[in-house]
Design a protein around this motif. Structure first.
Motif, PDB file in Angstrom:
ATOM      1  N   ARG A  18       0.809  -1.224   0.000  1.00 21.01           N
ATOM      2  CA  ARG A  18       0.000   0.000   0.000  1.00 21.01           C
ATOM      3  C   ARG A  18       0.847   1.282   0.000  1.00 21.01           C
ATOM      4  NH1 ARG A  18      -5.198   0.756   1.039  1.00 21.01           N
ATOM      5  NH2 ARG A  18      -5.408  -1.323   1.953  1.00 21.01           N
ATOM      6  N   PRO A  19       1.862   1.416   0.862  1.00 21.53           N
ATOM      7  CA  PRO A  19       2.661   2.658   0.825  1.00 21.53           C
ATOM      8  C   PRO A  19       3.367   2.866  -0.515  1.00 21.53           C
ATOM      9  CG  PRO A  19       3.019   1.476   2.884  1.00 21.53           C
ATOM     10  CD  PRO A  19       2.271   0.542   1.995  1.00 21.53           C
ATOM     11  N   ALA A  20       3.909   1.782  -1.089  1.00 21.44           N
ATOM     12  CA  ALA A  20       4.573   1.903  -2.392  1.00 21.44           C
ATOM     13  C   ALA A  20       3.571   2.281  -3.467  1.00 21.44           C
ATOM     14  CB  ALA A  20       5.272   0.588  -2.753  1.00 21.44           C
ATOM     15  N   ALA A  21       2.374   1.674  -3.413  1.00 13.84           N
ATOM     16  CA  ALA A  21       1.335   2.001  -4.383  1.00 13.84           C
ATOM     17  C   ALA A  21       0.887   3.446  -4.244  1.00 13.84           C
ATOM     18  CB  ALA A  21       0.150   1.053  -4.213  1.00 13.84           C
ATOM     19  N   LYS A  22       0.802   3.927  -3.016  1.00 15.31           N
ATOM     20  CA  LYS A  22       0.403   5.317  -2.785  1.00 15.31           C
ATOM     21  C   LYS A  22       1.439   6.275  -3.362  1.00 15.31           C
ATOM     22  CE  LYS A  22      -2.262   8.495  -0.920  1.00 15.31           C
ATOM     23  NZ  LYS A  22      -1.516   9.713  -1.208  1.00 15.31           N
ATOM     24  N   PHE A  23       2.707   5.930  -3.216  1.00 17.70           N
ATOM     25  CA  PHE A  23       3.763   6.758  -3.798  1.00 17.70           C
ATOM     26  C   PHE A  23       3.596   6.860  -5.314  1.00 17.70           C
ATOM     27  CE2 PHE A  23       7.793   6.851  -6.083  1.00 17.70           C
ATOM     28  CZ  PHE A  23       8.340   8.046  -5.633  1.00 17.70           C
ATOM     29  N   ILE A  24       3.348   5.731  -5.962  1.00 18.26           N
ATOM     30  CA  ILE A  24       3.186   5.723  -7.418  1.00 18.26           C
ATOM     31  C   ILE A  24       1.937   6.493  -7.820  1.00 18.26           C
ATOM     32  CG2 ILE A  24       2.762   4.241  -9.417  1.00 18.26           C
ATOM     33  CD1 ILE A  24       4.438   2.090  -8.000  1.00 18.26           C
ATOM     34  N   GLU A  25       0.867   6.294  -7.081  1.00 16.56           N
ATOM     35  CA  GLU A  25      -0.386   6.993  -7.395  1.00 16.56           C
ATOM     36  C   GLU A  25      -0.206   8.501  -7.331  1.00 16.56           C
ATOM     37  OE1 GLU A  25      -5.037   7.149  -5.818  1.00 16.56           O
ATOM     38  OE2 GLU A  25      -3.469   6.208  -4.603  1.00 16.56           O
ATOM     39  N   ASP A  26       0.614   8.977  -6.423  1.00 17.80           N
ATOM     40  CA  ASP A  26       0.806  10.417  -6.240  1.00 17.80           C
ATOM     41  C   ASP A  26       1.674  11.056  -7.321  1.00 17.80           C
ATOM     42  OD1 ASP A  26      -0.750  10.374  -3.984  1.00 17.80           O
ATOM     43  OD2 ASP A  26       0.939  10.282  -2.581  1.00 17.80           O
ATOM     44  N   GLN A  27       2.330  10.261  -8.137  1.00 17.75           N
ATOM     45  CA  GLN A  27       3.164  10.819  -9.194  1.00 17.75           C
ATOM     46  C   GLN A  27       2.283  11.335 -10.330  1.00 17.75           C
ATOM     47  OE1 GLN A  27       6.381  11.086  -8.177  1.00 17.75           O
ATOM     48  NE2 GLN A  27       5.378  10.088  -6.432  1.00 17.75           N
ATOM     49  N   PRO A  28       2.648  12.437 -10.959  1.00 19.24           N
ATOM     50  CA  PRO A  28       1.783  13.051 -11.979  1.00 19.24           C
ATOM     51  C   PRO A  28       1.708  12.241 -13.271  1.00 19.24           C
ATOM     52  CG  PRO A  28       3.897  14.183 -11.878  1.00 19.24           C
ATOM     53  CD  PRO A  28       3.887  13.218 -10.738  1.00 19.24           C
ATOM     54  N   GLY A  29       0.629  12.441 -13.999  1.00 22.85           N
ATOM     55  CA  GLY A  29       0.496  11.857 -15.330  1.00 22.85           C
ATOM     56  C   GLY A  29       0.005  10.423 -15.324  1.00 22.85           C
ATOM     57  N   LEU A  30      -0.395   9.965 -16.507  1.00 18.61           N
ATOM     58  CA  LEU A  30      -0.792   8.574 -16.684  1.00 18.61           C
ATOM     59  C   LEU A  30       0.449   7.691 -16.700  1.00 18.61           C
ATOM     60  CD1 LEU A  30      -3.504   9.018 -19.463  1.00 18.61           C
ATOM     61  CD2 LEU A  30      -3.910   8.294 -17.101  1.00 18.61           C
ATOM     62  N   LYS A  31       0.383   6.579 -16.008  1.00 15.83           N
ATOM     63  CA  LYS A  31       1.522   5.659 -15.964  1.00 15.83           C
ATOM     64  C   LYS A  31       1.042   4.271 -15.582  1.00 15.83           C
ATOM     65  CE  LYS A  31       1.086   7.508 -11.670  1.00 15.83           C
ATOM     66  NZ  LYS A  31       0.370   8.744 -11.331  1.00 15.83           N
ATOM     67  N   ARG A  32       1.812   3.281 -15.999  1.00 18.04           N
ATOM     68  CA  ARG A  32       1.525   1.906 -15.612  1.00 18.04           C
ATOM     69  C   ARG A  32       2.639   1.404 -14.700  1.00 18.04           C
ATOM     70  NH1 ARG A  32      -0.380   1.606 -21.212  1.00 18.04           N
ATOM     71  NH2 ARG A  32      -2.645   1.355 -21.166  1.00 18.04           N
ATOM     72  N   TRP A  98       9.498  -3.047   0.408  1.00 14.59           N
ATOM     73  CA  TRP A  98       9.461  -2.849  -1.037  1.00 14.59           C
ATOM     74  C   TRP A  98      10.272  -1.648  -1.488  1.00 14.59           C
ATOM     75  CZ3 TRP A  98       7.471  -7.047  -3.034  1.00 14.59           C
ATOM     76  CH2 TRP A  98       6.513  -7.750  -2.309  1.00 14.59           C
ATOM     77  N   LYS A  99      10.703  -1.742  -2.750  1.00  8.22           N
ATOM     78  CA  LYS A  99      11.358  -0.630  -3.433  1.00  8.22           C
ATOM     79  C   LYS A  99      10.559  -0.304  -4.691  1.00  8.22           C
ATOM     80  CE  LYS A  99      16.232  -1.400  -2.174  1.00  8.22           C
ATOM     81  NZ  LYS A  99      17.587  -1.732  -2.711  1.00  8.22           N
ATOM     82  N   VAL A 100      10.633   0.952  -5.084  1.00  3.13           N
ATOM     83  CA  VAL A 100      10.020   1.379  -6.341  1.00  3.13           C
ATOM     84  C   VAL A 100      11.109   1.977  -7.216  1.00  3.13           C
ATOM     85  CG1 VAL A 100       8.377   2.946  -7.450  1.00  3.13           C
ATOM     86  CG2 VAL A 100       7.772   1.805  -5.298  1.00  3.13           C
ATOM     87  N   TYR A 101      11.183   1.496  -8.459  1.00  2.68           N
ATOM     88  CA  TYR A 101      12.136   2.018  -9.430  1.00  2.68           C
ATOM     89  C   TYR A 101      11.371   2.718 -10.551  1.00  2.68           C
ATOM     90  CZ  TYR A 101      15.647  -0.956  -7.205  1.00  2.68           C
ATOM     91  OH  TYR A 101      16.491  -1.549  -6.300  1.00  2.68           O
ATOM     92  N   GLU A 102      11.948   3.795 -11.062  1.00  3.49           N
ATOM     93  CA  GLU A 102      11.333   4.511 -12.176  1.00  3.49           C
ATOM     94  C   GLU A 102      12.073   4.182 -13.469  1.00  3.49           C
ATOM     95  OE1 GLU A 102      10.112   9.030 -13.652  1.00  3.49           O
ATOM     96  OE2 GLU A 102      11.256   8.744 -11.798  1.00  3.49           O
ATOM     97  N   ASN A 103      11.313   3.846 -14.502  1.00  3.17           N
ATOM     98  CA  ASN A 103      11.880   3.606 -15.823  1.00  3.17           C
ATOM     99  C   ASN A 103      11.804   4.907 -16.620  1.00  3.17           C
ATOM    100  OD1 ASN A 103      12.727   2.707 -18.311  1.00  3.17           O
ATOM    101  ND2 ASN A 103      10.890   1.506 -18.733  1.00  3.17           N
ATOM    102  N   ARG A 104      12.890   5.629 -16.679  1.00  2.00           N
ATOM    103  CA  ARG A 104      12.896   6.935 -17.349  1.00  2.00           C
ATOM    104  C   ARG A 104      12.840   6.796 -18.874  1.00  2.00           C
ATOM    105  NH1 ARG A 104      13.759  10.690 -13.524  1.00  2.00           N
ATOM    106  NH2 ARG A 104      14.730   9.990 -11.563  1.00  2.00           N
ATOM    107  N   LYS A 105      12.973   5.568 -19.381  1.00  2.00           N
ATOM    108  CA  LYS A 105      12.885   5.349 -20.814  1.00  2.00           C
ATOM    109  C   LYS A 105      11.462   4.976 -21.251  1.00  2.00           C
ATOM    110  CE  LYS A 105      17.706   3.854 -21.402  1.00  2.00           C
ATOM    111  NZ  LYS A 105      18.591   2.761 -21.899  1.00  2.00           N
ATOM    112  N   ALA A 106      10.547   4.926 -20.299  1.00  2.00           N
ATOM    113  CA  ALA A 106       9.173   4.553 -20.631  1.00  2.00           C
ATOM    114  C   ALA A 106       8.555   5.581 -21.573  1.00  2.00           C
ATOM    115  CB  ALA A 106       8.336   4.445 -19.365  1.00  2.00           C
ATOM    116  N   PHE A 107       7.817   5.106 -22.553  1.00  3.18           N
ATOM    117  CA  PHE A 107       7.116   5.982 -23.467  1.00  3.18           C
ATOM    118  C   PHE A 107       5.950   6.651 -22.737  1.00  3.18           C
ATOM    119  CE2 PHE A 107       9.596   3.683 -26.372  1.00  3.18           C
ATOM    120  CZ  PHE A 107       9.491   4.221 -27.650  1.00  3.18           C
ATOM    121  N   PRO A 108       5.542   7.823 -23.192  1.00  4.91           N
ATOM    122  CA  PRO A 108       4.329   8.424 -22.623  1.00  4.91           C
ATOM    123  C   PRO A 108       3.108   7.628 -23.035  1.00  4.91           C
ATOM    124  CG  PRO A 108       5.094   9.685 -24.511  1.00  4.91           C
ATOM    125  CD  PRO A 108       6.153   8.653 -24.242  1.00  4.91           C
ATOM    126  N   ARG A 109       1.943   7.967 -22.491  1.00  2.00           N
ATOM    127  CA  ARG A 109       0.728   7.260 -22.883  1.00  2.00           C
ATOM    128  C   ARG A 109       0.334   7.582 -24.322  1.00  2.00           C
ATOM    129  NH1 ARG A 109      -2.979   4.695 -19.579  1.00  2.00           N
ATOM    130  NH2 ARG A 109      -1.104   4.428 -18.302  1.00  2.00           N
TER     131      ARG A 109
END
Length: 263
Positions: A18-32, A98-109
């Protein structure tokens, strides 16, 4: 994490995210998001926390999706959740489990290209997409030749006004004719309207959606209308016509009998 795994309770394991998911949810924009574990199951963070992810359970998988699944970057997977014991550096979030990593090479939506190349099959498209020399940010892989005069990329922009599972609205600005590409799986039944006019949805890059655009401002609306819905409409129409015909025939018969009795 090891003690948690011993319980064998996948739901409890998922709730611990839940805390890791909340962190991701709070990030701006559409993302998977994806979850990486050294086990067969993947906690369903999509249904539990409302995150958009690319995993799921089922007896069958769409052919187009099976091609795209290894390309997490192309599917807008910006974040992945891994156990806290993962040694890889660079986590953007971490707690005791848990850890959360960001893929900076991800395409936009969604993005816009002004060039296309032709691939004769899905397999050829996938092979072409995997070549490092093919920049899918600029080039769309299509099944039939499609060219855009001008070919510029200056000041292109695209933004979502509305996003739902079965419908979405976007605004795009292009400096010259091009193609809007969405990191959404291509499937028959999706309809697109651009500035009030129906436009075909094209399969691009081996299995995602593309929509040709003219230069300038474009209001794009997409809606999923499954074939079964059209079958239902036609069935209802046919039933109505048959009932109307039967009623008309019954009226004619009643009228004919009435005349005979009057005589």
């Amino acid at each position: 994490k090891d003690e948690l795994a011993k319980t064998g309770d996948m739901y409890v394991e998922a709730l611990s995210m839940r805390p890791a998911a909340k962190f991701i949810e709070d990030q701006p924009g559409l993302k998977r998001v994806s979850v990486r574990l050294d086990v067969d199951h993947q906690p369903n963070v999509g249904d539990i926390f409302g995150l958009q992810w690319i995993w799921g359970g089922g007896a069958t998988v769409l052919k187009d999706y099976s091609h795209l699944f290894p390309r997490e970057d192309l599917m807008n997977v910006r974040y992945r959740i891994e156990p806290s014991s993962t040694p890889d550096p660079g986590a953007v979030y971490q707690d005791s489990l848990w850890k959360v990593y960001e893929n900076r090479k991800a395409f936009p939506r969604a993005w816009i290209v002004h060039q296309t190349v032709v691939a004769s099959s899905d397999e050829a498209a996938v092979a072409l997409a995997e070549r490092t020399s093919t920049d899918l940010h600029k080039v769309g892989i299509v099944e039939t030749p499609l060219s855009f005069p001008g070919g510029g990329i200056a000041n292109d922009s695209v933004s979502f006004q509305e996003y739902q599972a079965g419908a979405m609205k976007l605004r795009a600005r292009t400096s010259s004719p091009g193609m809007l590409i969405l990191s959404e799986v291509y499937y028959p039944g999706w309809r697109a309207v651009v500035n009030g006019k129906p436009i075909p949805v094209i399969r691009v890059d081996g299995g995602i959606r593309g929509i040709p655009l003219a230069s300038g401002e474009s209001r794009v609306e997409m809606e999923y209308v499954p074939v079964i819905a059209w079958i239902g409409v036609l069935s209802t129409l046919l039933t109505t016509l048959v009932c109307a015909w039967l009623a008309w025939r019954s009226w004619l018969l009643t009228r004919s009998v009435g005349k005979e009795l009057a005589e």
